[in-house]
Design a protein around this motif. Sequence first.
Motif, mmCIF file in Angstrom:
data_model
loop_
_atom_site.group_PDB
_atom_site.id
_atom_site.type_symbol
_atom_site.label_atom_id
_atom_site.label_comp_id
_atom_site.label_asym_id
_atom_site.label_seq_id
_atom_site.Cartn_x
_atom_site.Cartn_y
_atom_site.Cartn_z
ATOM 1 N N ALA A 180 68.031 70.534 89.464
ATOM 2 C CA ALA A 180 67.005 69.858 89.967
ATOM 3 C C ALA A 180 65.760 70.153 89.585
ATOM 4 C CB ALA A 180 66.998 70.034 91.415
ATOM 5 N N LEU A 181 65.337 71.344 89.320
ATOM 6 C CA LEU A 181 64.114 71.884 88.565
ATOM 7 C C LEU A 181 63.896 71.622 87.348
ATOM 8 C CD1 LEU A 181 63.999 75.608 89.935
ATOM 9 C CD2 LEU A 181 62.416 73.751 90.554
ATOM 10 N N ALA A 182 65.023 71.332 86.459
ATOM 11 C CA ALA A 182 64.908 70.823 84.811
ATOM 12 C C ALA A 182 64.634 69.375 84.894
ATOM 13 C CB ALA A 182 66.245 71.218 84.406
ATOM 14 N N HIS A 183 65.131 68.733 86.014
ATOM 15 C CA HIS A 183 64.894 67.261 86.011
ATOM 16 C C HIS A 183 63.486 67.056 86.397
ATOM 17 C CE1 HIS A 183 65.605 63.333 86.586
ATOM 18 N NE2 HIS A 183 65.082 63.263 87.846
ATOM 19 N N ARG A 184 62.900 67.966 87.227
ATOM 20 C CA ARG A 184 61.547 67.708 87.793
ATOM 21 C C ARG A 184 60.774 68.340 86.659
ATOM 22 N NH1 ARG A 184 58.782 71.151 92.956
ATOM 23 N NH2 ARG A 184 56.943 70.114 92.750
#
Length: 70
Positions: free
Chosen positions: A60-64
């Motif tokens: 999720a952090l990488a996507h953000r």
Amino acid sequence: MTSDPARPRWLALVLVRLIAASVAVLGVVLLANGDELSRKLLGGAIVVVALWTMAIVPRALAHRWRSPIE
């Protein structure tokens, strides 16, 4: 020298994984050494949440943080 935003982001991803792995180990210890059913359930819940954290939060952090495609 320009600062690269990728390094602190990579460190954040690694720290999330390390902390979640440490918490999972704590859960396994509770499962192994728990005398009562409540401690075993708590240990199992901790392991499940830690594994979920290791799988979902870094993604999720990488996507953000993904850069827009130009």
